[in-house]
Write a protein that holds these residues in place. Structure first.
Motif, PDB file in Angstrom:
ATOM      1  N   ALA A 184      45.186  41.687  44.729  1.00  0.00           N
ATOM      2  CA  ALA A 184      44.479  40.929  43.689  1.00  0.00           C
ATOM      3  C   ALA A 184      43.098  40.507  44.156  1.00  0.00           C
ATOM      4  O   ALA A 184      42.156  40.452  43.359  1.00  0.00           O
ATOM      5  N   GLY A 185      42.965  40.194  45.449  1.00  0.00           N
ATOM      6  CA  GLY A 185      41.651  39.849  45.986  1.00  0.00           C
ATOM      7  C   GLY A 185      40.672  41.005  45.868  1.00  0.00           C
ATOM      8  O   GLY A 185      39.504  40.823  45.483  1.00  0.00           O
ATOM      9  N   TYR A 190      35.935  43.629  43.197  1.00  0.00           N
ATOM     10  CA  TYR A 190      35.431  44.951  42.821  1.00  0.00           C
ATOM     11  C   TYR A 190      35.665  45.271  41.344  1.00  0.00           C
ATOM     12  O   TYR A 190      35.291  46.347  40.883  1.00  0.00           O
ATOM     13  N   ASN A 191      36.312  44.366  40.612  1.00  0.00           N
ATOM     14  CA  ASN A 191      36.592  44.577  39.196  1.00  0.00           C
ATOM     15  C   ASN A 191      37.437  45.838  38.991  1.00  0.00           C
ATOM     16  O   ASN A 191      37.140  46.691  38.152  1.00  0.00           O
ATOM     17  N   GLY A 195      43.375  49.608  40.379  1.00  0.00           N
ATOM     18  CA  GLY A 195      43.212  50.052  41.758  1.00  0.00           C
ATOM     19  C   GLY A 195      43.696  49.035  42.756  1.00  0.00           C
ATOM     20  O   GLY A 195      44.312  49.385  43.773  1.00  0.00           O
ATOM     21  N   GLY A 196      43.439  47.748  42.509  1.00  0.00           N
ATOM     22  CA  GLY A 196      43.919  46.714  43.419  1.00  0.00           C
ATOM     23  C   GLY A 196      45.429  46.658  43.479  1.00  0.00           C
ATOM     24  O   GLY A 196      46.024  46.477  44.550  1.00  0.00           O
ATOM     25  N   ALA A 197      46.072  46.824  42.317  1.00  0.00           N
ATOM     26  CA  ALA A 197      47.535  46.804  42.282  1.00  0.00           C
ATOM     27  C   ALA A 197      48.115  47.997  43.017  1.00  0.00           C
ATOM     28  O   ALA A 197      49.063  47.858  43.811  1.00  0.00           O
ATOM     29  N   LEU A 403      37.861  55.896  40.419  1.00  0.00           N
ATOM     30  CA  LEU A 403      37.709  55.963  38.967  1.00  0.00           C
ATOM     31  C   LEU A 403      37.222  54.631  38.413  1.00  0.00           C
ATOM     32  O   LEU A 403      36.305  54.591  37.569  1.00  0.00           O
ATOM     33  N   GLU A 404      37.802  53.524  38.882  1.00  0.00           N
ATOM     34  CA  GLU A 404      37.411  52.207  38.363  1.00  0.00           C
ATOM     35  C   GLU A 404      36.072  51.760  38.928  1.00  0.00           C
ATOM     36  O   GLU A 404      35.321  51.032  38.250  1.00  0.00           O
ATOM     37  N   LEU A 405      35.748  52.139  40.151  1.00  0.00           N
ATOM     38  CA  LEU A 405      34.469  51.735  40.738  1.00  0.00           C
ATOM     39  C   LEU A 405      33.292  52.394  40.042  1.00  0.00           C
ATOM     40  O   LEU A 405      32.206  51.814  39.946  1.00  0.00           O
ATOM     41  N   THR A 406      33.486  53.606  39.549  1.00  0.00           N
ATOM     42  CA  THR A 406      32.390  54.334  38.901  1.00  0.00           C
ATOM     43  C   THR A 406      32.519  54.375  37.383  1.00  0.00           C
ATOM     44  O   THR A 406      31.511  54.458  36.681  1.00  0.00           O
TER      45      THR A 406
END
Length: 537
Positions: A184-185, A190-191, A195-197, A403-406
């Protein structure tokens, strides 16, 4: 007459369908702690990023519209040397405080977070963890060649640790909650909620199991939404539209194994740097020396400073020339390893992503001499994802994170997956450790060579396999230092108690039936003793 909603499968059970009691393993109390952990991770991550921005603007001469790299390039050589050396002073003082025990010590004042999850049941001490997190953010803002994600990971895991302690959750649920908090951090700063999960499950817990997906997703989504109160809701990297060509496809198949071999070298480099952390007498000297050298080198190569985010953005846009890319490609991992070896706290996510972008960009530019037509930035994106996947041994999380970062990776999905598969396949054949498990220098890998002995961090499947392979009624369990903590009988491993649920995060420590006190440590192999982490008195 049976209602249509009550009709059950009368044939053989489907292995991919969860049983009716699968979600009941996690109580309402756990779900409440998961939501609260997400809130804590979101607020903590947002505040830490605000602190990072404040430190950067105070230390470097920002102009309107500047990013971090541009601000460093505007600084004079004297200022670069002084600021980066100051980061070494901050890192040295923080580490000296922790090693001297000025603050309360306990589990969590050092070591890799994965080690705390598996060997310490996710328990982290508040004051040392906060000090390390704040120190990490400050020195990254001052130019340390480390990632910013270590701090929000620690704060998220700390929130989970405190809440789990307050709720008296079983150890298996503590590990799950701590990993979800760390993921979660990352999601918050990084929004990247999905991806965090997946990072928490695949990289930290080592399994993408269906019963564990809902709590990981819930924690990451809450943290991301809360972080929007303090951080902008936008992608980390801005990239143009890249179409797919046959050149990229063939390059991905060829470059994937090369990227995998580089990932193995990088993992071993980081592991070696982690072992080389200075002792108590050099806690102040080593960071000061390393960071002074980094500052002097950064006068000619300012791209070495910081976590590498701006370098990745340049690579994705296809801007730098080949000579500069090759120079940074060699120097950046060495700078990251040196900072880590000095004992400075920091993350490895963005530096690893940067190395992959540099490697992919360099290989792509060389490839274009023989087969032109594809945009150079597309090779950097493919390389960044592939190397991250190979280094972390997390292909699914790497693809999702990229994918989420870009938010534009979908057009390159096929060559990305092709290169990622080749890189991960080669890396796993050569090196079984990931970038994070390689920093756990004692434990499961060491005791695996001792017959009839498993580590406290051994998973249930590994424990059952040891019982079957040895044919014994019980196996001995030792902690990460090799000290016996008890034994696990065959009956306990086959019939676990409810306190060991969920079984996906249960370890051998949860099944110990008879502990021993005053026992001498079991002698470990010579290599493991050399790499054992030093302990503070």
């Amino acid at each position: 007459m049976r209602r249509w909603w009550a009709i059950e499968n009368d044939g053989s059970p489907q292995p991919n369908v969860l049983g009716s009691g699968s979600f009941r393993v996690l109580s309402l109390q756990f779900w409440a702690m998961a939501i609260a952990t997400g809130v804590g991770a979101g607020l903590g991550g947002g505040l830490l990023m605000r602190l990072l921005r404040a430190v950067q603007h105070a230390a470097w001469p920002y102009r309107a519209g500047d990013n971090f790299l541009a601000a460093v390039q505007h600084a004079s050589p004297t200022r670069i040397l002084l600021v980066v050396t100051g980061a070494g002073c901050v890192a040295g003082i923080s580490r000296f405080i922790l090693r001297q025990g000025i603050l309360h010590q306990g589990s969590g004042h050092g070591g890799e977070l994965a080690q705390k999850i598996w060997f310490s049941n996710g328990r982290l001490s508040p004051f040392p963890t906060v000090l390390r997190a704040v120190t990490s953010i400050v020195i990254v803002g001052l130019g340390a060649s480390l990632g910013r994600e270590a701090a929000p990971k620690q704060i998220g895991a700390l929130a989970a640790s405190v809440l789990a302690q307050w709720a008296s959750l079983p150890n298996s649920q503590r590990r799950l909650l701590s990993a979800c908090g760390a993921g979660a951090g990352i999601a918050a700063v990084y929004n990247v909620p999905f991806g965090g999960a997946i990072f928490a499950l695949e990289v930290l817990l080592g399994t993408i199991s269906l019963p564990l997906v809902p709590p990981a997703l819930a924690t990451a989504v809450v943290a991301t939404a809360v972080s929007w109160l303090l951080l902008p809701n936008e992608p980390t990297y801005q990239i143009p539209f890249y179409s797919v060509s046959s050149s990229q496809m063939v390059w991905s198949a060829v470059a994937g194994p090369i990227i995998g071999m580089v990932a193995v070298f990088y993992v071993r480099l980081i592991s070696m740097a982690d072992v080389m952390k200075s002792g108590r007498l050099f806690s102040l000297v080593a960071p000061l020396t390393v960071f002074a050298a980094l500052g002097a080198t950064a006068i000619a190569f300012p791209h070495l400073l910081g976590n590498g985010k701006d370098v990745v953005q340049m690579m994705f846009a296809g801007q730098p020339g080949l000579a500069l890319v090759l120079a940074i490609l060699v120097l950046k991992p060495l700078a990251t390893a040196a900072c880590l070896a000095s004992g400075a706290p920091g993350g490895l996510f963005t530096p690893t992503f940067t190395l992959g972008a540099l490697l992919g960009g360099a290989l792509g530019q060389i490839w274009l001499f023989g087969w032109p037509g594809a945009p150079p930035g597309s090779f950097a994106i493919i390389g960044a994802c592939a190397l991250l996947a190979a280094a972390t041994q997390g292909p699914v999380s790497a693809v999702v994170l990229t994918l989420e970062l870009t938010r534009r990776l979908d057009t390159l999905m096929v060559p990305v997956i092709l290169a990622t598969a080749g890189a991960v396949g080669v890396a796993r054949m050569i090196e079984s450790r990931s970038l994070y498990s390689a920093r756990i220098h004692l434990g499961r890998a060491a005791v695996a060579r001792l017959p009839g002995t498993v580590s406290t961090a051994a998973k249930l499947s590994e424990l059952q396999r040891s019982l079957l392979d040895t044919g014994r009624r019980s196996v001995s369990v030792v902690d990460e230092s090799g000290t016996p903590v008890g034994e696990v009988t065959r009956d306990c491993a086959v019939r676990p108690s409810p306190n060991a649920l969920p079984l996906e995060t249960a370890t051998a420590a949860d099944f110990v039936t008879a502990g021993e006190t005053g026992t001498m440590p079991i002698p470990l192999p010579a290599r493991s003793r050399r790499t054992a982490p030093r302990k503070s008195r």
